[in-house]
Write a protein that holds these residues in place. Structure first.
Motif, mmCIF file in Angstrom:
data_model
loop_
_atom_site.group_PDB
_atom_site.id
_atom_site.type_symbol
_atom_site.label_atom_id
_atom_site.label_comp_id
_atom_site.label_asym_id
_atom_site.label_seq_id
_atom_site.Cartn_x
_atom_site.Cartn_y
_atom_site.Cartn_z
ATOM 1 N N ARG A 96 12.226 46.426 60.115
ATOM 2 C CA ARG A 96 11.594 46.665 61.196
ATOM 3 C C ARG A 96 13.076 46.260 62.567
ATOM 4 O O ARG A 96 13.965 46.632 63.018
ATOM 5 C CB ARG A 96 10.889 46.800 62.453
ATOM 6 C CG ARG A 96 10.029 47.564 61.987
ATOM 7 C CD ARG A 96 8.584 48.363 63.028
ATOM 8 N NE ARG A 96 8.138 49.585 62.853
ATOM 9 C CZ ARG A 96 8.651 50.601 62.482
ATOM 10 N NH1 ARG A 96 9.585 51.514 62.728
ATOM 11 N NH2 ARG A 96 7.393 51.370 61.285
ATOM 12 N N LEU A 153 16.346 47.200 60.474
ATOM 13 C CA LEU A 153 16.462 48.880 60.615
ATOM 14 C C LEU A 153 17.302 48.788 61.982
ATOM 15 O O LEU A 153 18.373 49.318 61.973
ATOM 16 C CB LEU A 153 15.045 49.728 60.813
ATOM 17 C CG LEU A 153 15.643 50.974 61.596
ATOM 18 C CD1 LEU A 153 16.768 51.338 60.695
ATOM 19 C CD2 LEU A 153 13.874 51.247 62.048
ATOM 20 N N TYR A 177 18.353 58.550 62.314
ATOM 21 C CA TYR A 177 17.419 57.610 62.561
ATOM 22 C C TYR A 177 16.562 57.481 61.820
ATOM 23 O O TYR A 177 16.519 56.786 60.798
ATOM 24 C CB TYR A 177 16.945 57.937 63.978
ATOM 25 C CG TYR A 177 16.299 56.708 64.689
ATOM 26 C CD1 TYR A 177 16.429 55.549 65.060
ATOM 27 C CD2 TYR A 177 15.192 56.767 64.052
ATOM 28 C CE1 TYR A 177 15.550 54.322 65.259
ATOM 29 C CE2 TYR A 177 13.855 55.988 64.169
ATOM 30 C CZ TYR A 177 13.970 54.599 64.656
ATOM 31 O OH TYR A 177 13.135 54.233 65.378
ATOM 32 N N GLU A 187 15.553 54.861 58.554
ATOM 33 C CA GLU A 187 14.233 54.343 58.876
ATOM 34 C C GLU A 187 13.602 54.389 57.496
ATOM 35 O O GLU A 187 13.114 53.641 56.785
ATOM 36 C CB GLU A 187 13.141 54.933 60.155
ATOM 37 C CG GLU A 187 12.741 53.930 60.173
ATOM 38 C CD GLU A 187 11.065 55.059 60.811
ATOM 39 O OE1 GLU A 187 11.139 54.538 62.213
ATOM 40 O OE2 GLU A 187 11.392 56.317 61.256
#
Length: 495
Positions: free
Chosen positions: A357, A360, A378, A382
């Motif tokens: 994360r 990301l 997005y 992801e």
């Protein structure tokens, strides 16, 4: 069979051993041959085996079959222990005797899927039946095993399984097996052994049952640990669940042996893997490693100090290697390579998820216009960065090896659906290879695996670690040799 006839059979087999012949083994559910490797190293003769899995049979024959295409075909033939006729088996393997004369030792690594807690939950999820593990045919194979004991009348019996077999829906199966063996004229004992205490670079706790013909007049013994380590937190609780139905008195259970702190420390992952090939092809071009086969060979790493364990794996008697080794294939998901590199040693899936994360967030911040959470951009970023598994439900799905300690237990699903054994070297950014898994399981480097990557991982994960098998087999060999020596002494005194 009367006890007098059984004793005569036992005496004849013991006399053969006293004459210097190797004890002959029939192994049921042999898998690819981990226990067989240990038995062979301890001086037993591998006379015959029974295994249903095709690829495991091919691996077994590749490593143990006598010379000749016809022998190789016979040793690689899948057989079902439930349906296998013992007289036919003796004929198939060219043994010049009947089932009751052919074998001195009967060994088995009975399928553990129905007994292991992880296997039980998998069965429940597949079938929807909370008691599916009780109804699994594999859970009753031990009853067929007991029939084969009576059909072959071995001097000694050796069974391996998971600790949870002692608490199979509240039933202690090993205790039932030991009691049944007693009624057949055997003295049986069982206990838990951890492979890390016997020179294997892996924390793998397994149950062993050893039984001896009562006419030998000896009680089964288990090997004394050769290495020390302090078991991680959680082992005591896991053991307590497995031992819940072991009676304090009147049980055939032998208390778990505790290693002496003065012993050499358990073999570490670094000791086991540091000299094996450096694999980084996937970081440049995944197509290169995708074309590589399990049987393809790569050179050992140069200028790396060899541990005593690495030397043993390279120079195992009858299985020595020279400058290269096979099994250099790994599972590939390019999304995960950067995460592997950033994970700390000993890190688990929640740690990996936090790293992903963060990665990301870094990629989002590099966009000219930061995309919103519901935009296609997005979602695409992801998906390309963050693994999809729930961190709360799957904390052990990923784990990066700690180079300074033994590995966690290898499972049969190593290559299929988990990153439970990520290489500790962050430069290589990958899970362990087939050969590295074999090293952690203590298969020597010249042991070859048949089949593709996933089949090889499955065979390794299902196997008994050869070094653990050797420790148990060596203890058994000493017992049989001592019993044979006593027979010779008794006969000389009588004369």
């Amino acid at each position: 069979m009367s006890m007098s006839i059984a004793s005569q059979l036992a005496r004849g087999k013991l006399e053969r051993i006293a004459q210097g012949h190797k004890p002959r083994v029939l192994e049921l559910c042999s898998g690819c041959g981990g226990l067989s490797m240990g038995l062979k190293a301890a001086g037993f003769e591998l006379a015959a085996h029974v295994e249903l899995d095709r690829e495991a049979n091919e691996t077994y024959a590749l490593n143990f079959a006598p010379e000749g295409e016809d022998k190789r075909a016979q040793w690689s033939r899948p057989r079902d222990m439930v349906r296998q006729n013992m007289a036919d088996l003796v004929d198939d393997f060219g043994l010049p005797s009947s089932p009751r004369d052919a074998f001195d030792v009967l060994a088995a690594g009975l399928p553990c899927q129905a007994f292991a807690r992880i296997g039980r939950s998998k069965l429940r999820s597949v079938t929807g039946d909370v008691d599916a593990f009780k109804n699994d045919p594999r859970a009753s194979l031990y009853r067929r095993f007991l029939q084969i004991v009576d059909e072959t009348r071995p001097l000694a019996i050796l069974i391996e399984n998971v600790p949870d077999i002692m608490n199979f829906g509240g039933h202690n199966v090993p205790e039932e097996i030991a009691s049944s063996l007693a009624s057949l004229g055997y003295v049986a004992r069982y206990t838990l052994l951890n492979s890390a205490f016997y020179g294997v670079p892996q924390l793998r706790e397994r149950l062993f049952i050893v039984a001896l013909d009562a006419s030998l007049g000896v009680t089964p013994q288990f090997p004394i640990p050769t290495h020390f380590m302090k078991l991680p937190r959680g082992y005591e609780g896991t053991r307590a669940v497995a031992l819940k139905h072991v009676k304090r008195e009147g049980s055939h259970f032998v208390p778990i042996l505790t290693p002496d702190e003065a012993l050499p420390r358990s073999v570490s992952v670094m000791d086991a893997l540091s000299d094996l090939p450096f694999i980084s092809d996937h970081l440049r071009d995944t197509s290169v490693i995708r074309k590589r086969k399990v049987q393809d060979r790569m050179s050992y790493r140069e200028q790396v100090a060899l541990s005593s364990y690495a030397r043993l794996m390279r120079n195992w008697s009858g299985f020595a290697t020279t400058g290269d080794v096979s099994g250099n294939v790994v599972r590939l998901t390019a999304r995960d390579f950067p995460i592997f590199g950033r994970m700390p040693r000993g890190g688990d899936y929640p740690v990996a998820l936090r790293i992903a994360r963060k990665m990301l967030e870094e990629r989002l911040s590099q966009e000219r216009v930061r995309p919103g959470p519901l935009t296609q951009r997005y979602i695409a970023l992801e998906k390309a960065t963050v693994p999809p598994y729930n961190g709360d439900k799957f904390p052990n799905k990923w784990w990066k090896l700690d180079p300074d300690a033994p590995s966690r237990t290898l499972t049969a699903h190593l290559g299929k659906d988990t990153y439970s054994h990520i290489h500790y070297d962050g430069r290589q950014k990958r899970m362990i290879s087939v050969r590295e898994a074999a090293r952690l399981q203590s298969f020597p480097d010249a042991f070859e695996f048949a089949g593709a990557m996933n089949a090889s991982f499955r065979q390794i994960g299902n196997a008994v670690p050869p070094l653990l098998g050797f420790s148990v087999a060596d203890s058994l060999q000493q017992t049989l040799r001592q019993a044979a020596a006593c027979l010779v002494l008794d006969e000389s005194i009588a004369a």
